[in-house]
Design a protein around this motif. Structure first.
Motif, PDB file in Angstrom:
ATOM      1  N   ASP A   1      52.462  75.556  11.930  1.00  0.00           N
ATOM      2  CA  ASP A   1      51.361  76.513  11.819  1.00  0.00           C
ATOM      3  C   ASP A   1      50.832  76.870  13.198  1.00  0.00           C
ATOM      4  O   ASP A   1      49.747  77.413  13.340  1.00  0.00           O
ATOM      5  CB  ASP A   1      50.243  75.966  10.936  1.00  0.00           C
ATOM      6  N   GLY A   2      51.599  76.574  14.219  1.00  0.00           N
ATOM      7  CA  GLY A   2      51.191  76.842  15.587  1.00  0.00           C
ATOM      8  C   GLY A   2      50.580  75.627  16.260  1.00  0.00           C
ATOM      9  O   GLY A   2      50.556  75.525  17.475  1.00  0.00           O
ATOM     10  N   THR A   3      50.095  74.697  15.473  1.00  0.00           N
ATOM     11  CA  THR A   3      49.496  73.472  16.004  1.00  0.00           C
ATOM     12  C   THR A   3      50.243  72.249  15.490  1.00  0.00           C
ATOM     13  O   THR A   3      50.678  71.415  16.260  1.00  0.00           O
ATOM     14  CB  THR A   3      48.006  73.379  15.598  1.00  0.00           C
ATOM     15  N   ALA A   4      50.386  72.176  14.185  1.00  0.00           N
ATOM     16  CA  ALA A   4      51.084  71.047  13.562  1.00  0.00           C
ATOM     17  C   ALA A   4      52.487  71.478  13.161  1.00  0.00           C
ATOM     18  O   ALA A   4      52.706  72.615  12.753  1.00  0.00           O
ATOM     19  CB  ALA A   4      50.311  70.565  12.344  1.00  0.00           C
ATOM     20  N   THR A   5      53.443  70.562  13.290  1.00  0.00           N
ATOM     21  CA  THR A   5      54.824  70.818  12.897  1.00  0.00           C
ATOM     22  C   THR A   5      55.277  69.714  11.963  1.00  0.00           C
ATOM     23  O   THR A   5      54.990  68.543  12.188  1.00  0.00           O
ATOM     24  CB  THR A   5      55.755  70.851  14.131  1.00  0.00           C
ATOM     25  N   ASP A   6      55.996  70.114  10.906  1.00  0.00           N
ATOM     26  CA  ASP A   6      56.564  69.139   9.986  1.00  0.00           C
ATOM     27  C   ASP A   6      58.070  69.360   9.928  1.00  0.00           C
ATOM     28  O   ASP A   6      58.533  70.483   9.742  1.00  0.00           O
ATOM     29  CB  ASP A   6      55.981  69.284   8.584  1.00  0.00           C
ATOM     30  N   SER A   7      58.834  68.280  10.095  1.00  0.00           N
ATOM     31  CA  SER A   7      60.290  68.371  10.007  1.00  0.00           C
ATOM     32  C   SER A   7      60.865  67.365   9.015  1.00  0.00           C
ATOM     33  O   SER A   7      62.062  67.133   9.004  1.00  0.00           O
ATOM     34  CB  SER A   7      60.916  68.166  11.389  1.00  0.00           C
ATOM     35  N   ASN A   8      60.002  66.777   8.186  1.00  0.00           N
ATOM     36  CA  ASN A   8      60.451  65.764   7.220  1.00  0.00           C
ATOM     37  C   ASN A   8      60.317  66.205   5.780  1.00  0.00           C
ATOM     38  O   ASN A   8      60.546  65.425   4.876  1.00  0.00           O
ATOM     39  CB  ASN A   8      59.637  64.472   7.408  1.00  0.00           C
ATOM     40  N   GLY A   9      59.892  67.434   5.557  1.00  0.00           N
ATOM     41  CA  GLY A   9      59.655  67.912   4.205  1.00  0.00           C
ATOM     42  C   GLY A   9      58.176  67.848   3.868  1.00  0.00           C
ATOM     43  O   GLY A   9      57.453  66.997   4.375  1.00  0.00           O
ATOM     44  N   LEU A  10      57.735  68.777   3.036  1.00  0.00           N
ATOM     45  CA  LEU A  10      56.335  68.836   2.615  1.00  0.00           C
ATOM     46  C   LEU A  10      56.265  68.913   1.096  1.00  0.00           C
ATOM     47  O   LEU A  10      56.880  69.795   0.496  1.00  0.00           O
ATOM     48  CB  LEU A  10      55.639  70.075   3.191  1.00  0.00           C
ATOM     49  N   THR A  11      55.505  68.003   0.496  1.00  0.00           N
ATOM     50  CA  THR A  11      55.259  68.094  -0.939  1.00  0.00           C
ATOM     51  C   THR A  11      54.190  69.152  -1.182  1.00  0.00           C
ATOM     52  O   THR A  11      53.542  69.629  -0.239  1.00  0.00           O
ATOM     53  CB  THR A  11      54.774  66.745  -1.506  1.00  0.00           C
ATOM     54  N   ALA A  12      53.970  69.502  -2.430  1.00  0.00           N
ATOM     55  CA  ALA A  12      52.957  70.509  -2.752  1.00  0.00           C
ATOM     56  C   ALA A  12      51.565  70.059  -2.305  1.00  0.00           C
ATOM     57  O   ALA A  12      50.799  70.856  -1.761  1.00  0.00           O
ATOM     58  CB  ALA A  12      52.973  70.812  -4.241  1.00  0.00           C
ATOM     59  N   SER A  13      51.240  68.793  -2.501  1.00  0.00           N
ATOM     60  CA  SER A  13      49.908  68.322  -2.090  1.00  0.00           C
ATOM     61  C   SER A  13      49.789  68.272  -0.565  1.00  0.00           C
ATOM     62  O   SER A  13      48.735  68.580  -0.011  1.00  0.00           O
ATOM     63  CB  SER A  13      49.593  66.963  -2.701  1.00  0.00           C
ATOM     64  N   GLU A  14      50.849  67.914   0.122  1.00  0.00           N
ATOM     65  CA  GLU A  14      50.829  67.926   1.590  1.00  0.00           C
ATOM     66  C   GLU A  14      50.738  69.361   2.111  1.00  0.00           C
ATOM     67  O   GLU A  14      50.102  69.611   3.133  1.00  0.00           O
ATOM     68  CB  GLU A  14      52.085  67.258   2.147  1.00  0.00           C
ATOM     69  N   ALA A  15      51.355  70.296   1.406  1.00  0.00           N
ATOM     70  CA  ALA A  15      51.339  71.699   1.813  1.00  0.00           C
ATOM     71  C   ALA A  15      49.918  72.249   1.806  1.00  0.00           C
ATOM     72  O   ALA A  15      49.538  73.002   2.700  1.00  0.00           O
ATOM     73  CB  ALA A  15      52.229  72.530   0.902  1.00  0.00           C
ATOM     74  N   ALA A  16      49.121  71.875   0.816  1.00  0.00           N
ATOM     75  CA  ALA A  16      47.743  72.363   0.737  1.00  0.00           C
ATOM     76  C   ALA A  16      46.951  71.940   1.967  1.00  0.00           C
ATOM     77  O   ALA A  16      46.230  72.749   2.569  1.00  0.00           O
ATOM     78  CB  ALA A  16      47.073  71.844  -0.535  1.00  0.00           C
ATOM     79  N   THR A  17      47.097  70.695   2.381  1.00  0.00           N
ATOM     80  CA  THR A  17      46.407  70.206   3.577  1.00  0.00           C
ATOM     81  C   THR A  17      46.959  70.878   4.822  1.00  0.00           C
ATOM     82  O   THR A  17      46.214  71.317   5.697  1.00  0.00           O
ATOM     83  CB  THR A  17      46.545  68.681   3.685  1.00  0.00           C
ATOM     84  N   PHE A  18      48.279  70.961   4.919  1.00  0.00           N
ATOM     85  CA  PHE A  18      48.941  71.575   6.073  1.00  0.00           C
ATOM     86  C   PHE A  18      48.462  73.016   6.262  1.00  0.00           C
ATOM     87  O   PHE A  18      48.169  73.437   7.379  1.00  0.00           O
ATOM     88  CB  PHE A  18      50.458  71.536   5.871  1.00  0.00           C
ATOM     89  N   CYS A  19      48.391  73.776   5.182  1.00  0.00           N
ATOM     90  CA  CYS A  19      48.025  75.190   5.271  1.00  0.00           C
ATOM     91  C   CYS A  19      46.566  75.407   5.632  1.00  0.00           C
ATOM     92  O   CYS A  19      46.239  76.353   6.344  1.00  0.00           O
ATOM     93  CB  CYS A  19      48.329  75.888   3.953  1.00  0.00           C
ATOM     94  N   SER A  20      45.698  74.565   5.139  1.00  0.00           N
ATOM     95  CA  SER A  20      44.271  74.802   5.352  1.00  0.00           C
ATOM     96  C   SER A  20      43.732  74.211   6.651  1.00  0.00           C
ATOM     97  O   SER A  20      42.705  74.660   7.148  1.00  0.00           O
ATOM     98  CB  SER A  20      43.469  74.263   4.171  1.00  0.00           C
TER      99      SER A  20
END
Length: 193
Positions: free
Chosen positions: A159-178
């Protein structure tokens, strides 16, 4: 005298008229409920359609980039957008002329933002700006093998600040996006192999 006051209550109002007024108010309340419900339903349906369009666009762009570079050893490091536009690999409804010269030179996403496609050596990146957080939450989940709703071969998402390369679950996606959203929108960049 009896006929003069027939059909009126003690304050001189006809019972039929009162029932009509109550019915009119009830009808108005019910009609407003339908209108508000229709607006909410339309808004949800519209957002769902734009989300589906974004998923199709991302899947299409991945496929087109891989097709254009199938005989190449690398994706390079420059913008791939001009090549995609020249190869008619992007629908004309998504193409934009940002410098006013009459030639398309950019790709717009379904949320009013921009789409950038760049090479990254043996990988390539697709970036979207101005993605609503609720849409982001729906489109970024992917598993540890790189498979997600937008396609396969996902190496990472940022998202320009945080990077994920291990996969994101739906619940993790909500936190990641916001987490790094501004005014309810976030920029996303996927890296594909």
């Amino acid at each position: 005298m009896k006929t003069l006051f027939a059909g009126k209550n003690s304050i001189g109002v006809s019972p039929e008229r009162g029932a009509t007024l109550i019915e009119a108010v009830l009808f108005t309340v019910i009609a407003l409920g339908f209108v508000v419900g229709g607006i909410v339903f339309f808004e949800q349906a519209s957002k769902s359609a734009r989300t589906n369009d974004a998923v199709r666009m991302l899947a299409m762009l991945q496929s087109q980039v891989r097709a254009v570079f199938q005989s190449q050893a690398t994706f390079g490091t420059a913008s791939i957008v001009p090549l995609l536009i020249t190869a008619n690999a992007v629908p004309s409804s998504m193409q934009r002329d940002t410098n006013g010269d009459g030639d398309f030179d950019a790709i717009a996403n379904h949320f009013g933002g921009e789409v950038k496609v760049t090479g990254a050596g043996l990988q390539f990146k697709i970036a979207l700006t101005a993605v609503p957080v609720d849409v982001c939450t729906r489109i970024i989940p992917y598993d540890e093998t790189g498979n997600g709703i937008i396609g396969t071969g996902i190496a990472s998402v940022t998202d320009g600040t945080a990077t994920d390369s291990n996969g994101l679950t739906a619940s993790e996606a909500a936190t990641f996006c916001s987490t790094n959203a501004v005014a309810g929108k976030v920029g996303l960049t996927w890296t594909f192999y």
